[in-house]
Design a protein around this motif. Structure first.
Motif, PDB file in Angstrom:
ATOM      1  N   ASP A  17      -4.389  20.148   8.806  1.00 10.20           N
ATOM      2  CA  ASP A  17      -4.821  20.041   7.407  1.00 10.20           C
ATOM      3  C   ASP A  17      -4.037  20.982   6.505  1.00 10.20           C
ATOM      4  OD1 ASP A  17      -6.626  17.992   7.716  1.00 10.20           O
ATOM      5  OD2 ASP A  17      -8.341  19.323   8.043  1.00 10.20           O
ATOM      6  N   TYR A  20      -1.146  19.433   4.528  1.00 12.28           N
ATOM      7  CA  TYR A  20      -1.472  18.714   3.288  1.00 12.28           C
ATOM      8  C   TYR A  20      -1.639  19.706   2.135  1.00 12.28           C
ATOM      9  CZ  TYR A  20      -2.391  14.918   6.510  1.00 12.28           C
ATOM     10  OH  TYR A  20      -2.264  13.971   7.481  1.00 12.28           O
ATOM     11  N   ARG A  24       1.203  20.145  -1.120  1.00 18.94           N
ATOM     12  CA  ARG A  24       0.560  19.355  -2.174  1.00 18.94           C
ATOM     13  C   ARG A  24       1.382  19.227  -3.452  1.00 18.94           C
ATOM     14  NH1 ARG A  24      -1.882  24.203  -2.025  1.00 18.94           N
ATOM     15  NH2 ARG A  24      -2.288  25.301  -3.980  1.00 18.94           N
ATOM     16  N   PRO A  42      -3.543  10.229  10.387  1.00 14.25           N
ATOM     17  CA  PRO A  42      -4.717   9.999   9.556  1.00 14.25           C
ATOM     18  C   PRO A  42      -4.394   9.132   8.333  1.00 14.25           C
ATOM     19  CG  PRO A  42      -3.957  12.263   9.319  1.00 14.25           C
ATOM     20  CD  PRO A  42      -3.103  11.621  10.372  1.00 14.25           C
ATOM     21  N   ALA A  43      -5.389   8.429   7.840  1.00 14.14           N
ATOM     22  CA  ALA A  43      -5.215   7.556   6.680  1.00 14.14           C
ATOM     23  C   ALA A  43      -4.722   8.333   5.465  1.00 14.14           C
ATOM     24  CB  ALA A  43      -6.531   6.853   6.365  1.00 14.14           C
ATOM     25  N   LYS A  44      -5.167   9.578   5.317  1.00 13.80           N
ATOM     26  CA  LYS A  44      -4.790  10.348   4.122  1.00 13.80           C
ATOM     27  C   LYS A  44      -3.308  10.693   4.084  1.00 13.80           C
ATOM     28  CE  LYS A  44      -6.159  14.833   6.036  1.00 13.80           C
ATOM     29  NZ  LYS A  44      -7.065  15.971   5.879  1.00 13.80           N
ATOM     30  N   PHE A  45      -2.606  10.553   5.200  1.00 11.68           N
ATOM     31  CA  PHE A  45      -1.167  10.848   5.239  1.00 11.68           C
ATOM     32  C   PHE A  45      -0.427  10.034   4.184  1.00 11.68           C
ATOM     33  CE2 PHE A  45       3.160  10.219   6.655  1.00 11.68           C
ATOM     34  CZ  PHE A  45       3.552  11.490   7.050  1.00 11.68           C
ATOM     35  N   VAL A  47      -1.546   8.703   1.472  1.00 13.80           N
ATOM     36  CA  VAL A  47      -1.937   9.092   0.114  1.00 13.80           C
ATOM     37  C   VAL A  47      -1.232  10.383  -0.290  1.00 13.80           C
ATOM     38  CG1 VAL A  47      -3.882   9.780  -1.337  1.00 13.80           C
ATOM     39  CG2 VAL A  47      -4.170   7.967   0.370  1.00 13.80           C
ATOM     40  N   LYS A  48      -1.213  11.351   0.617  1.00 10.91           N
ATOM     41  CA  LYS A  48      -0.641  12.662   0.307  1.00 10.91           C
ATOM     42  C   LYS A  48       0.876  12.643   0.227  1.00 10.91           C
ATOM     43  CE  LYS A  48      -4.584  14.971   0.522  1.00 10.91           C
ATOM     44  NZ  LYS A  48      -5.168  15.681  -0.599  1.00 10.91           N
ATOM     45  N   SER A  50       3.148   9.931  -0.444  1.00 11.82           N
ATOM     46  CA  SER A  50       3.448   8.553  -0.841  1.00 11.82           C
ATOM     47  C   SER A  50       4.924   8.293  -1.144  1.00 11.82           C
ATOM     48  CB  SER A  50       2.600   8.175  -2.054  1.00 11.82           C
ATOM     49  OG  SER A  50       2.903   9.050  -3.133  1.00 11.82           O
ATOM     50  N   GLU A  68      -3.272   2.148   6.109  1.00 12.91           N
ATOM     51  CA  GLU A  68      -2.891   2.803   4.858  1.00 12.91           C
ATOM     52  C   GLU A  68      -1.391   3.062   4.748  1.00 12.91           C
ATOM     53  OE1 GLU A  68      -7.185   3.356   5.391  1.00 12.91           O
ATOM     54  OE2 GLU A  68      -5.482   3.574   6.737  1.00 12.91           O
ATOM     55  N   GLU A  71       0.737   1.514   2.090  1.00 14.68           N
ATOM     56  CA  GLU A  71       0.794   2.084   0.742  1.00 14.68           C
ATOM     57  C   GLU A  71       2.042   2.939   0.526  1.00 14.68           C
ATOM     58  OE1 GLU A  71      -2.991   4.019   0.058  1.00 14.68           O
ATOM     59  OE2 GLU A  71      -4.010   2.318   0.994  1.00 14.68           O
TER      60      GLU A  71
END
Length: 163
Positions: A17, A20, A24, A42-45, A47-48, A50, A68, A71
């Motif tokens: 974590d 991320y 940021r 993880p799915a948030k990868f 998003v973070k 992109s 994800e 994306e």
């Protein structure tokens, strides 16, 4: 614009974590997570990070990718070689700019050839050193419009009529 490859060969089981948080305010373009023991992204990868254009997940223990990843609008090169995939991940067909998919040295026995044929930007798929069934190997070998790299097909015992 930056890349990070200091997370390769770290025996990571997952993406920390802290990564991320630390990244940021960074426009990450290339990410090398190879040579770890990561089993999932993880799915948030997506998003973070992109803006990624290259993602190296080779030499891990992954058998699937999160939906994800579709994306990742800028992703052009995805390396999932030397993992434990038994099928080409369906999300790969939905990554809009993906040109190169390296999936060699897995355990792939299933490829959705029709979806592969209609992938928006794919130019090269490396499927060497996978136990592709003979029929699938033949279908992939005859696919046009995308360069498919395959190992020579192994002749099955029942196909050798000289016995």
């Amino acid at each position: 614009m930056t890349k990070f490859d200091y997370l390769s060969e770290c025996q990571l089981m997952q993406i920390p974590d802290a990564v991320y948080h630390l990244m940021r305010h960074t426009e990450l373009k290339r990410c090398d997570l190879s040579g770890n023991v990561i089993t999932k992204i993880p799915a948030k990868f997506a998003v973070k990070f992109s803006l990624i254009t290259e993602l190296n997940l080779s030499h891990n223990q992954m058998s699937k990718l999160p939906e994800e990843l579709a994306e990742l609008q800028a992703l052009e090169r995805l390396d999932i070689s030397h993992n434990t995939f038994i099928a080409l991940p369906p999300v790969a067909w939905r990554i809009p700019q993906l040109k190169r998919l390296l999936a060699n040295n897995n355990f792939i026995i299933d490829v959705d050839v029709e979806r592969l044929r209609h992938a928006p930007a794919l130019e090269l798929v490396d499927l060497q050193a996978n136990p592709l069934p003979p029929r699938l190997h033949d279908l992939l070998q005859n696919l046009t419009g995308i360069r498919i790299e395959l190992s020579p097909r192994q002749i099955e015992d029942w196909e050798d009529l000289n016995v």
